[in-house]
Scaffold this motif. Structure first.
Motif, PDB file in Angstrom:
ATOM      1  N   GLU A  75      -5.165   6.877  -2.484  1.00 29.95           N
ATOM      2  CA  GLU A  75      -6.004   6.549  -3.630  1.00 29.95           C
ATOM      3  C   GLU A  75      -5.246   6.696  -4.950  1.00 29.95           C
ATOM      4  O   GLU A  75      -5.520   5.988  -5.925  1.00 29.95           O
ATOM      5  N   GLU A  76      -4.244   7.590  -4.975  1.00 35.15           N
ATOM      6  CA  GLU A  76      -3.441   7.754  -6.185  1.00 35.15           C
ATOM      7  C   GLU A  76      -2.597   6.509  -6.453  1.00 35.15           C
ATOM      8  O   GLU A  76      -2.394   6.128  -7.621  1.00 35.15           O
ATOM      9  N   TYR A  77      -2.131   5.872  -5.398  1.00 39.10           N
ATOM     10  CA  TYR A  77      -1.332   4.658  -5.549  1.00 39.10           C
ATOM     11  C   TYR A  77      -2.214   3.491  -5.978  1.00 39.10           C
ATOM     12  O   TYR A  77      -1.789   2.628  -6.740  1.00 39.10           O
ATOM     13  N   GLU A  78      -3.441   3.502  -5.494  1.00 42.11           N
ATOM     14  CA  GLU A  78      -4.395   2.471  -5.895  1.00 42.11           C
ATOM     15  C   GLU A  78      -4.640   2.527  -7.403  1.00 42.11           C
ATOM     16  O   GLU A  78      -4.762   1.492  -8.066  1.00 42.11           O
ATOM     17  N   ARG A  79      -4.686   3.751  -7.941  1.00 42.24           N
ATOM     18  CA  ARG A  79      -4.920   3.910  -9.379  1.00 42.24           C
ATOM     19  C   ARG A  79      -3.654   3.653 -10.198  1.00 42.24           C
ATOM     20  O   ARG A  79      -3.709   3.003 -11.247  1.00 42.24           O
ATOM     21  N   ALA A  80      -2.516   4.170  -9.729  1.00 45.41           N
ATOM     22  CA  ALA A  80      -1.287   4.094 -10.523  1.00 45.41           C
ATOM     23  C   ALA A  80      -0.637   2.722 -10.484  1.00 45.41           C
ATOM     24  O   ALA A  80       0.048   2.325 -11.436  1.00 45.41           O
ATOM     25  N   PHE A  81      -0.850   1.987  -9.393  1.00 42.27           N
ATOM     26  CA  PHE A  81      -0.202   0.686  -9.219  1.00 42.27           C
ATOM     27  C   PHE A  81      -1.284  -0.346  -8.864  1.00 42.27           C
ATOM     28  O   PHE A  81      -1.531  -0.615  -7.681  1.00 42.27           O
ATOM     29  N   PRO A  82      -1.927  -0.914  -9.856  1.00 44.67           N
ATOM     30  CA  PRO A  82      -3.084  -1.799  -9.591  1.00 44.67           C
ATOM     31  C   PRO A  82      -2.770  -2.994  -8.701  1.00 44.67           C
ATOM     32  O   PRO A  82      -3.684  -3.524  -8.059  1.00 44.67           O
ATOM     33  N   ASP A  83      -1.513  -3.419  -8.639  1.00 44.43           N
ATOM     34  CA  ASP A  83      -1.161  -4.569  -7.803  1.00 44.43           C
ATOM     35  C   ASP A  83      -0.759  -4.174  -6.388  1.00 44.43           C
ATOM     36  O   ASP A  83      -0.440  -5.044  -5.566  1.00 44.43           O
ATOM     37  N   ALA A  84      -0.775  -2.884  -6.099  1.00 43.76           N
ATOM     38  CA  ALA A  84      -0.386  -2.425  -4.759  1.00 43.76           C
ATOM     39  C   ALA A  84      -1.472  -2.769  -3.742  1.00 43.76           C
ATOM     40  O   ALA A  84      -2.663  -2.781  -4.055  1.00 43.76           O
ATOM     41  N   GLU A  85      -1.040  -3.045  -2.517  1.00 46.59           N
ATOM     42  CA  GLU A  85      -1.959  -3.332  -1.419  1.00 46.59           C
ATOM     43  C   GLU A  85      -1.927  -2.165  -0.429  1.00 46.59           C
ATOM     44  O   GLU A  85      -0.844  -1.745   0.004  1.00 46.59           O
ATOM     45  N   LEU A  86      -3.090  -1.669  -0.072  1.00 43.42           N
ATOM     46  CA  LEU A  86      -3.204  -0.541   0.857  1.00 43.42           C
ATOM     47  C   LEU A  86      -3.519  -1.056   2.260  1.00 43.42           C
ATOM     48  O   LEU A  86      -4.339  -1.960   2.427  1.00 43.42           O
ATOM     49  N   PHE A  87      -2.877  -0.424   3.249  1.00 45.22           N
ATOM     50  CA  PHE A  87      -3.077  -0.833   4.642  1.00 45.22           C
ATOM     51  C   PHE A  87      -3.563   0.356   5.461  1.00 45.22           C
ATOM     52  O   PHE A  87      -3.157   1.495   5.237  1.00 45.22           O
ATOM     53  N   ALA A  88      -4.409   0.068   6.422  1.00 47.24           N
ATOM     54  CA  ALA A  88      -4.985   1.109   7.272  1.00 47.24           C
ATOM     55  C   ALA A  88      -4.357   1.068   8.657  1.00 47.24           C
ATOM     56  O   ALA A  88      -4.215  -0.005   9.251  1.00 47.24           O
ATOM     57  N   ALA A  89      -3.975   2.234   9.163  1.00 45.81           N
ATOM     58  CA  ALA A  89      -3.618   2.357  10.575  1.00 45.81           C
ATOM     59  C   ALA A  89      -4.904   2.331  11.382  1.00 45.81           C
ATOM     60  O   ALA A  89      -6.004   2.503  10.836  1.00 45.81           O
ATOM     61  N   PRO A  90      -4.823   2.095  12.698  1.00 44.34           N
ATOM     62  CA  PRO A  90      -6.046   2.043  13.514  1.00 44.34           C
ATOM     63  C   PRO A  90      -6.930   3.272  13.320  1.00 44.34           C
ATOM     64  O   PRO A  90      -6.482   4.406  13.475  1.00 44.34           O
ATOM     65  N   GLY A  91      -8.178   3.040  12.975  1.00 42.73           N
ATOM     66  CA  GLY A  91      -9.147   4.109  12.785  1.00 42.73           C
ATOM     67  C   GLY A  91      -9.231   4.656  11.376  1.00 42.73           C
ATOM     68  O   GLY A  91     -10.206   5.336  11.024  1.00 42.73           O
ATOM     69  N   LEU A  92      -8.236   4.365  10.536  1.00 44.93           N
ATOM     70  CA  LEU A  92      -8.242   4.931   9.187  1.00 44.93           C
ATOM     71  C   LEU A  92      -9.276   4.266   8.296  1.00 44.93           C
ATOM     72  O   LEU A  92      -9.822   4.906   7.394  1.00 44.93           O
ATOM     73  N   ASP A  93      -9.567   2.993   8.545  1.00 48.24           N
ATOM     74  CA  ASP A  93     -10.561   2.312   7.717  1.00 48.24           C
ATOM     75  C   ASP A  93     -11.935   2.971   7.859  1.00 48.24           C
ATOM     76  O   ASP A  93     -12.728   2.979   6.912  1.00 48.24           O
ATOM     77  N   ARG A  94     -12.215   3.538   9.028  1.00 47.70           N
ATOM     78  CA  ARG A  94     -13.480   4.248   9.212  1.00 47.70           C
ATOM     79  C   ARG A  94     -13.404   5.663   8.626  1.00 47.70           C
ATOM     80  O   ARG A  94     -14.389   6.161   8.080  1.00 47.70           O
ATOM     81  N   ARG A  95     -12.251   6.278   8.748  1.00 47.99           N
ATOM     82  CA  ARG A  95     -12.099   7.647   8.229  1.00 47.99           C
ATOM     83  C   ARG A  95     -12.057   7.679   6.712  1.00 47.99           C
ATOM     84  O   ARG A  95     -12.540   8.641   6.100  1.00 47.99           O
ATOM     85  N   ARG A  96     -11.457   6.659   6.106  1.00 46.40           N
ATOM     86  CA  ARG A  96     -11.340   6.604   4.649  1.00 46.40           C
ATOM     87  C   ARG A  96     -12.162   5.443   4.111  1.00 46.40           C
ATOM     88  O   ARG A  96     -11.644   4.476   3.563  1.00 46.40           O
ATOM     89  N   ASP A  98     -13.762   5.436   1.614  1.00 53.27           N
ATOM     90  CA  ASP A  98     -13.685   5.443   0.155  1.00 53.27           C
ATOM     91  C   ASP A  98     -12.603   4.499  -0.369  1.00 53.27           C
ATOM     92  O   ASP A  98     -12.559   4.210  -1.570  1.00 53.27           O
ATOM     93  N   LEU A  99     -11.736   4.012   0.520  1.00 55.14           N
ATOM     94  CA  LEU A  99     -10.641   3.140   0.108  1.00 55.14           C
ATOM     95  C   LEU A  99     -10.939   1.692   0.486  1.00 55.14           C
ATOM     96  O   LEU A  99     -11.504   1.421   1.545  1.00 55.14           O
ATOM     97  N   ALA A 100     -10.524   0.773  -0.366  1.00 54.43           N
ATOM     98  CA  ALA A 100     -10.643  -0.663  -0.067  1.00 54.43           C
ATOM     99  C   ALA A 100      -9.296  -1.149   0.442  1.00 54.43           C
ATOM    100  O   ALA A 100      -8.358  -1.361  -0.336  1.00 54.43           O
ATOM    101  N   PHE A 101      -9.183  -1.297   1.754  1.00 56.13           N
ATOM    102  CA  PHE A 101      -7.904  -1.682   2.347  1.00 56.13           C
ATOM    103  C   PHE A 101      -7.704  -3.192   2.267  1.00 56.13           C
ATOM    104  O   PHE A 101      -8.642  -3.983   2.379  1.00 56.13           O
ATOM    105  N   ASP A 102      -6.442  -3.573   2.115  1.00 56.36           N
ATOM    106  CA  ASP A 102      -6.071  -4.988   2.028  1.00 56.36           C
ATOM    107  C   ASP A 102      -5.614  -5.550   3.364  1.00 56.36           C
ATOM    108  O   ASP A 102      -5.376  -6.752   3.479  1.00 56.36           O
ATOM    109  N   GLY A 103      -5.463  -4.688   4.365  1.00 56.89           N
ATOM    110  CA  GLY A 103      -5.044  -5.153   5.678  1.00 56.89           C
ATOM    111  C   GLY A 103      -5.043  -4.027   6.684  1.00 56.89           C
ATOM    112  O   GLY A 103      -5.079  -2.845   6.321  1.00 56.89           O
ATOM    113  N   LEU A 104      -5.030  -4.387   7.960  1.00 55.39           N
ATOM    114  CA  LEU A 104      -5.005  -3.431   9.058  1.00 55.39           C
ATOM    115  C   LEU A 104      -3.679  -3.549   9.794  1.00 55.39           C
ATOM    116  O   LEU A 104      -3.225  -4.651  10.092  1.00 55.39           O
TER     117      LEU A 104
END
Length: 226
Positions: A75-96, A98-104
């Protein structure tokens, strides 16, 4: 702050205490040919770290290794680098949620970095799928929790525990992972895919970077599967 292991490959090592044992953690940064940065297992951000990353390139892709390893600061990277894309490992999209992931992440490399970074999934564990990466230009394997490399630079308490559990002085698979593999055939296939890569260096999630005999040492770490 960031150590350059090879051209376009950087690591940041910092302390990490796990159940009272200091095991350290490694964040890996790969600079892609277009100057974008691929960040694996992101560490917490400080103003100095933000500046250092901006000096290296443009933070674009931020990845964990699993739903347990390398997601705590995304979430810190989401705030500090607005153009960054966050990716989820299997199961992380459900655990987190609070994050808007750009890919799995899965067993095949994402086309956004596939020209430089390959990936596969370590399968067969009871409840965890870990994504392993391979930086082709530098021959570097990037692991999360499937292997540690704890040596004489670790604190005494950690060295004693590592010796007790057969994890001291070399690349090793944690005992809790060994005992919770439910499908050994799937795990062996995963290891064989990893060993098919032509790597000469290993950056583990916890412990020292392996710069010599890397493939042999990883192969020996998984001999218990065969």
């Amino acid at each position: 702050m960031f150590s350059e292991l090879a051209p376009d490959l950087f690591v940041l090592s910092e302390p990490l205490s796990f159940h009272g044992f200091e095991i350290g953690r490694n964040m890996v940064v790969v600079r892609l040919p277009d100057g974008d940065l691929f960040v694996n297992s992101p560490a917490g951000l400080t103003p100095d770290r933000v500046a250092a990353l901006n000096d290296l390139g443009t933070v674009r892709y931020v990845t964990p290794s699993s739903k347990l390893h390398g997601h705590l600061h995304m979430e810190e990277y989401e705030r500090a680098f607005p153009d960054a894309e966050l990716f989820a490992a299997p199961g992380l999209d459900r655990r987190r949620a609070d994050l808007a992931f750009d890919g799995l992440l899965g067993g095949s490399p994402d086309p956004r970095w596939a020209d430089s970074v390959d990936q596969t999934a370590f399968l067969g564990h009871r409840w965890l799928t870990e994504i392993e990466f391979f930086h082709r230009p530098t021959g570097t394997l990037i692991l999360g929790d499937v292997c540690y490399n704890l040596g004489p630079d670790a604190p005494l308490k950690t060295r004693l525990a590592a010796r007790l559990f057969g994890m001291f002085g070399g690349v090793s698979v944690p005992l809790d992972l060994r005992y919770t593999v439910k499908n050994e055939a799937a795990a062996r296939r995963s290891v064989e895919r990893i060993l098919a890569w032509d790597f000469e260096r290993v950056v583990v999630g916890h412990g020292r970077v392996v710069e010599r005999d890397a493939k042999r040492r990883v192969r020996e770490a998984f001999e218990w599967l065969y």
